[in-house]
Design a protein around this motif. Structure first.
Motif, PDB file in Angstrom:
ATOM      1  N   GLN A   8       0.807  -1.209   0.000  1.00 17.31           N
ATOM      2  CA  GLN A   8       0.000   0.000   0.000  1.00 17.31           C
ATOM      3  C   GLN A   8       0.849   1.272   0.000  1.00 17.31           C
ATOM      4  O   GLN A   8       0.454   2.295   0.561  1.00 17.31           O
ATOM      5  CB  GLN A   8      -0.942   0.016   1.219  1.00 17.31           C
ATOM      6  CG  GLN A   8      -1.828  -1.209   1.306  1.00 17.31           C
ATOM      7  CD  GLN A   8      -2.723  -1.195   2.530  1.00 17.31           C
ATOM      8  OE1 GLN A   8      -2.762  -0.218   3.264  1.00 17.31           O
ATOM      9  NE2 GLN A   8      -3.443  -2.276   2.757  1.00 17.31           N
ATOM     10  N   SER A  27       3.373   6.768   1.522  1.00 12.31           N
ATOM     11  CA  SER A  27       2.274   5.977   2.066  1.00 12.31           C
ATOM     12  C   SER A  27       1.022   6.831   2.152  1.00 12.31           C
ATOM     13  O   SER A  27       1.093   8.041   2.380  1.00 12.31           O
ATOM     14  CB  SER A  27       2.644   5.431   3.451  1.00 12.31           C
ATOM     15  OG  SER A  27       2.955   6.494   4.330  1.00 12.31           O
ATOM     16  N   GLY A  28      -0.122   6.192   1.980  1.00 15.50           N
ATOM     17  CA  GLY A  28      -1.392   6.895   2.009  1.00 15.50           C
ATOM     18  C   GLY A  28      -2.500   6.141   1.305  1.00 15.50           C
ATOM     19  O   GLY A  28      -3.674   6.398   1.530  1.00 15.50           O
ATOM     20  N   HIS A  29      -2.119   5.193   0.439  1.00 13.01           N
ATOM     21  CA  HIS A  29      -3.128   4.357  -0.222  1.00 13.01           C
ATOM     22  C   HIS A  29      -3.658   3.311   0.754  1.00 13.01           C
ATOM     23  O   HIS A  29      -2.970   2.913   1.706  1.00 13.01           O
ATOM     24  CB  HIS A  29      -2.531   3.678  -1.447  1.00 13.01           C
ATOM     25  CG  HIS A  29      -2.318   4.607  -2.611  1.00 13.01           C
ATOM     26  ND1 HIS A  29      -3.360   5.086  -3.376  1.00 13.01           N
ATOM     27  CD2 HIS A  29      -1.182   5.142  -3.137  1.00 13.01           C
ATOM     28  CE1 HIS A  29      -2.881   5.879  -4.324  1.00 13.01           C
ATOM     29  NE2 HIS A  29      -1.564   5.932  -4.203  1.00 13.01           N
ATOM     30  N   LYS A  30      -4.850   2.828   0.486  1.00 16.20           N
ATOM     31  CA  LYS A  30      -5.491   1.838   1.347  1.00 16.20           C
ATOM     32  C   LYS A  30      -5.483   0.446   0.748  1.00 16.20           C
ATOM     33  O   LYS A  30      -6.040  -0.477   1.336  1.00 16.20           O
ATOM     34  CB  LYS A  30      -6.939   2.263   1.633  1.00 16.20           C
ATOM     35  CG  LYS A  30      -7.036   3.568   2.381  1.00 16.20           C
ATOM     36  CD  LYS A  30      -8.484   3.948   2.648  1.00 16.20           C
ATOM     37  CE  LYS A  30      -8.565   5.279   3.382  1.00 16.20           C
ATOM     38  NZ  LYS A  30      -9.983   5.668   3.649  1.00 16.20           N
ATOM     39  N   ASP A  31      -4.880   0.293  -0.417  1.00 20.53           N
ATOM     40  CA  ASP A  31      -4.757  -1.013  -1.054  1.00 20.53           C
ATOM     41  C   ASP A  31      -3.443  -1.014  -1.830  1.00 20.53           C
ATOM     42  O   ASP A  31      -2.730  -0.014  -1.876  1.00 20.53           O
ATOM     43  CB  ASP A  31      -5.954  -1.276  -1.980  1.00 20.53           C
ATOM     44  CG  ASP A  31      -6.174  -2.768  -2.226  1.00 20.53           C
ATOM     45  OD1 ASP A  31      -5.233  -3.551  -1.966  1.00 20.53           O
ATOM     46  OD2 ASP A  31      -7.271  -3.146  -2.678  1.00 20.53           O
ATOM     47  N   LYS A  32      -3.103  -2.164  -2.428  1.00 30.42           N
ATOM     48  CA  LYS A  32      -1.815  -2.271  -3.091  1.00 30.42           C
ATOM     49  C   LYS A  32      -1.699  -1.254  -4.227  1.00 30.42           C
ATOM     50  O   LYS A  32      -2.650  -1.000  -4.968  1.00 30.42           O
ATOM     51  CB  LYS A  32      -1.598  -3.684  -3.606  1.00 30.42           C
ATOM     52  CG  LYS A  32      -2.675  -4.206  -4.532  1.00 30.42           C
ATOM     53  CD  LYS A  32      -2.427  -5.666  -4.824  1.00 30.42           C
ATOM     54  CE  LYS A  32      -3.551  -6.255  -5.681  1.00 30.42           C
ATOM     55  NZ  LYS A  32      -3.374  -7.689  -5.904  1.00 30.42           N
ATOM     56  N   SER A  71      -3.673   3.090  -7.562  1.00 33.78           N
ATOM     57  CA  SER A  71      -3.835   1.985  -6.604  1.00 33.78           C
ATOM     58  C   SER A  71      -5.138   1.256  -6.842  1.00 33.78           C
ATOM     59  O   SER A  71      -6.036   1.729  -7.557  1.00 33.78           O
ATOM     60  CB  SER A  71      -3.797   2.534  -5.175  1.00 33.78           C
ATOM     61  OG  SER A  71      -4.132   1.537  -4.240  1.00 33.78           O
ATOM     62  N   ASP A  89      -7.192   0.914  -4.539  1.00 32.50           N
ATOM     63  CA  ASP A  89      -8.205   1.548  -3.689  1.00 32.50           C
ATOM     64  C   ASP A  89      -9.017   2.597  -4.442  1.00 32.50           C
ATOM     65  O   ASP A  89      -9.696   3.419  -3.833  1.00 32.50           O
ATOM     66  CB  ASP A  89      -7.555   2.179  -2.461  1.00 32.50           C
ATOM     67  CG  ASP A  89      -6.578   3.300  -2.830  1.00 32.50           C
ATOM     68  OD1 ASP A  89      -6.399   3.540  -4.042  1.00 32.50           O
ATOM     69  OD2 ASP A  89      -5.995   3.906  -1.921  1.00 32.50           O
ATOM     70  N   THR A 139      -8.043   5.179  -6.267  1.00 31.78           N
ATOM     71  CA  THR A 139      -7.565   6.551  -6.201  1.00 31.78           C
ATOM     72  C   THR A 139      -6.280   6.696  -7.006  1.00 31.78           C
ATOM     73  O   THR A 139      -5.539   5.737  -7.197  1.00 31.78           O
ATOM     74  CB  THR A 139      -7.299   6.992  -4.757  1.00 31.78           C
ATOM     75  OG1 THR A 139      -6.262   6.176  -4.199  1.00 31.78           O
ATOM     76  CG2 THR A 139      -8.553   6.910  -3.920  1.00 31.78           C
ATOM     77  N   THR A 167      -5.355  14.077  -4.183  1.00 33.37           N
ATOM     78  CA  THR A 167      -5.941  12.734  -4.293  1.00 33.37           C
ATOM     79  C   THR A 167      -7.123  12.796  -5.246  1.00 33.37           C
ATOM     80  O   THR A 167      -8.032  13.617  -5.067  1.00 33.37           O
ATOM     81  CB  THR A 167      -6.397  12.199  -2.923  1.00 33.37           C
ATOM     82  OG1 THR A 167      -5.260  12.097  -2.056  1.00 33.37           O
ATOM     83  CG2 THR A 167      -7.026  10.824  -3.069  1.00 33.37           C
ATOM     84  N   ASN A 218     -10.264  10.699  -6.889  1.00 38.08           N
ATOM     85  CA  ASN A 218     -11.127   9.535  -6.768  1.00 38.08           C
ATOM     86  C   ASN A 218     -11.510   9.063  -8.166  1.00 38.08           C
ATOM     87  O   ASN A 218     -12.233   9.758  -8.896  1.00 38.08           O
ATOM     88  CB  ASN A 218     -12.376   9.879  -5.960  1.00 38.08           C
ATOM     89  CG  ASN A 218     -12.055  10.191  -4.517  1.00 38.08           C
ATOM     90  OD1 ASN A 218     -11.252   9.500  -3.897  1.00 38.08           O
ATOM     91  ND2 ASN A 218     -12.655  11.237  -3.967  1.00 38.08           N
TER      92      ASN A 218
END
Length: 603
Positions: free
Chosen positions: A386, A403-408, A425, A427, A429, A443, A445
């Motif tokens: 992530q 770092s800051g993403h919630k998935d790989k 990512s 996630d 984003t 960021t 979406n």
């Protein structure tokens, strides 16, 4: 003690075995009696026949003397009745016949007795077989009982699992409904933000217009005051050295005002210009809006003509497991490869061979993407933990962790502006980063899994799992364009002139999009070409003349971008699906990596 066939009398525990033996003997008696019930009546019937034959034979022995006397007295009758007496058998013949029948009956009795013995032996064998089968039947009945019990437990578990599935399905439906509501709320908020932004722009424009009017009024008032002061000054004679400071200032302002008034439409042009530019943003490193980036990388020499690869020069088992990413440096002599073993290897291309240069360590997960900045001094990698990580060439350990993403993180690319990068990512984003401060400046979406990103001067292009390619203006907040394709997008490649985009998707096709008209220009297909995974990468040649991609069977396919014709197919070293390919900036070498740990240098 009771009789042999009578009921058993309870006794002490020591006599239990006796009662058991008695029950077994009674059981055997009943079984054998049932078997002989048919043989005994037949045997008795034979004995009765034998007794009747014995009685009949005795009578025949007494009858010959009576027959002889009767013959002497009544000779004439014999002669008269001789034709009839010939039909009655004589006693001698009857005796012989009786003896024969008696002998036959004896033989029959012997045979029956022999059959009785054989039947008794067969009965014993059948009894043993019956006991054996009864034992097997008891064992099978026990096994059936165990299986029925196990089946009941399994049925109970199935029912419990079904109940859990029903509960989970209900929870999933609730989550889906909630997600739909949240997405609708997100769209509403985005629309509201867009309206608020438009309203803010309008308010800023209105404020700027009002400010311009106030300034114009102030200038007119100042002009009138200067005119009055000039009239007063014109009525009296004074020396130039005696002019007060405030009057000199007023004269200068009046001169400027008169100069502006002498130019027709100058005030209007100034007001219109301020109306068009009601407000401006301050320039910020990593996220500038409405301004030109302060520092950009030096331009890379453009390749005039790329050379088609035809043979494999070097084959290496470069990593401990699957190799996922590969990237050439700007000088075409440095190569970076990343794999599932969490390592990045740097290689020097020397004399048609790959020589190990350096190993970059410290990645928190499998490497999914590798990029080198246009200066060739930094390496950026996307990982499964992530985050994206930044290395400096020459240093073994990571310099920064984004770092800051919630998935790989599936993609990480440098921008043309120095100290800026973009990551995509799973996630849903896309993030812009200021590498100087390791800070996420923006960021985006994207509403779908992002599999790859590329960056232009002021544009970010992302490929997604929902079969769409999205375009984002780095100076604005919203998506500027969406191009649908058939199949999940696995990779994107932007030409050096930033006019064409190459996409690879899971429908086993490559597409060339002309960014000037936002239209698909070419679609590449080939017999045998199949996209092997969701991270299969395809690239342009440096001169944008060819498109290169690897297939699931280990072959490389090269198409001519202008004609759409399959130019070449390379096979040989790869025995597994090709994950990624890279074309050197000089156009002389191609490198491919596969799921079987191989790195192949082509020329």
């Amino acid at each position: 003690m009771a009789g042999f066939g009578g009921p058993s009398v309870p006794g002490p525990p020591a006599a239990l075995w006796k009662r058991h033996i008695m029950r077994q003997l009674q059981q055997r008696d009943r079984t054998q009696k049932a078997l002989f019930q048919e043989l005994v009546p037949a045997y008795n019937h034979l004995l009765e026949k034998a007794e009747l034959l014995a009685t009949f034979s005795e009578k025949l022995r007494l009858e010959p003397s009576n027959v002889t006397s009767a013959a002497d007295d009544e000779g004439s009758w014999e002669e008269e009745s001789r034709p009839d007496s010939d039909q009655v058998p004589s006693p001698a013949s009857l005796k012989v016949k009786w003896q024969e029948e008696e002998e036959g009956l004896r033989l029959v009795c012997g045979e029956i007795a022999y059959q009785v013995v054989e039947k008794s032996a067969a009965l014993g064998t059948q009894q043993l077989l019956l006991e054996e089968r009864q034992g097997r039947l008891a064992a099978l009945e026990g096994r059936v009982a165990q299986l029925q019990e196990a089946r009941a437990k399994q049925a109970q578990q199935v029912e419990e699992q079904r109940a859990q599935n029903v509960t989970k399905r209900a929870a999933y439906e609730v989550l889906r409904v909630r997600t739909g509501e949240q997405e609708a709320e997100l769209r509403r908020l985005q629309e509201e933000a867009s309206h608020l932004l438009q309203r803010l722009v309008q308010l800023k424009a209105r404020a700027a217009a009002e400010r311009n009017l106030r300034l114009e009024r102030r200038q007119r008032a100042s002009q009138a005051q200067v005119s009055q002061e000039l009239k007063k000054a014109a009525k009296r004679t004074v020396s130039i050295s005696e002019i007060p400071d405030f009057l000199g200032k007023a004269i200068r302002e009046g001169t400027e005002t008169l100069a502006l008034a002498a130019e027709p439409g100058s005030l209007e042009s100034k007001a219109c210009e301020r109306w068009k530019r009601p407000f401006s943003f301050k320039k910020r490193r990593g996220h500038s809006i409405g301004g030109v980036p302060e520092h950009r990388y030096q331009s890379i020499p453009v390749c005039v003509a790329a050379q088609l690869p035809s043979q494999a020069l070097d084959v290496l088992d470069a990593h401990l497991s699957e190799v996922i990413a590969v990237r050439f440096g700007p000088n075409s002599n440095l190569l970076a490869t990343g794999g599932a073993d969490r390592l990045i290897h740097l290689w020097n291309v020397v004399g048609g061979r790959l020589e190990a240069n350096q190993t970059l360590e410290g990645a928190g997960g499998s490497i999914t993407s590798v990029d080198m900045d246009p200066s060739g001094s930094q390496v950026l990698a996307a990982t499964y933990n992530q985050a994206a990580q930044l290395w400096k060439v020459g240093e073994a350990h990571s310099k920064e962790t984004l770092s800051g993403h919630k998935d790989k993180v599936t993609a990480a690319k440098f921008k043309l502006t120095m100290h800026q990068a973009v990551t995509g990512s799973r996630d849903r984003t896309v993030k812009e980063w200021d590498l100087g401060r390791a800070y996420c400046s923006r960021t985006i979406n994207a509403l779908s899994y992002c599999n790859d990103v590329v960056c232009g001067d002021h544009i970010i292009i992302s490929g997604h799992n929902d079969q769409k390619i999205r375009f984002w203006d780095s100076r604005g907040p919203c998506c500027t364009q969406v191009i649908p394709v058939q199949g999940r997008v696995t990779s994107l490649s932007l030409s050096n002139d930033q006019l064409h985009l190459l996409s690879c998707s899971r429908d086993d096709t490559l597409k060339v999009i002309d960014l000037r008209v936002s239209n698909v220009r070419q679609v590449f297909r080939a017999d045998g070409f199949k996209c092997g995974s969701d991270w299969t990468k395809a690239v342009f040649s440096p001169d944008r003349r060819y498109a290169l991609a690897g297939s699931w069977d280990g072959a490389l396919y090269i198409w001519d971008v202008d004609t759409g014709r399959l130019e070449s197919t390379l096979q040989g070293p790869h025995c597994a699906a090709v994950n990624a390919v890279a074309w050197s900036c000089s156009g002389s070498h191609v490198v491919s990596v596969d799921q079987g740990r191989k790195v192949v240098l082509w020329h």
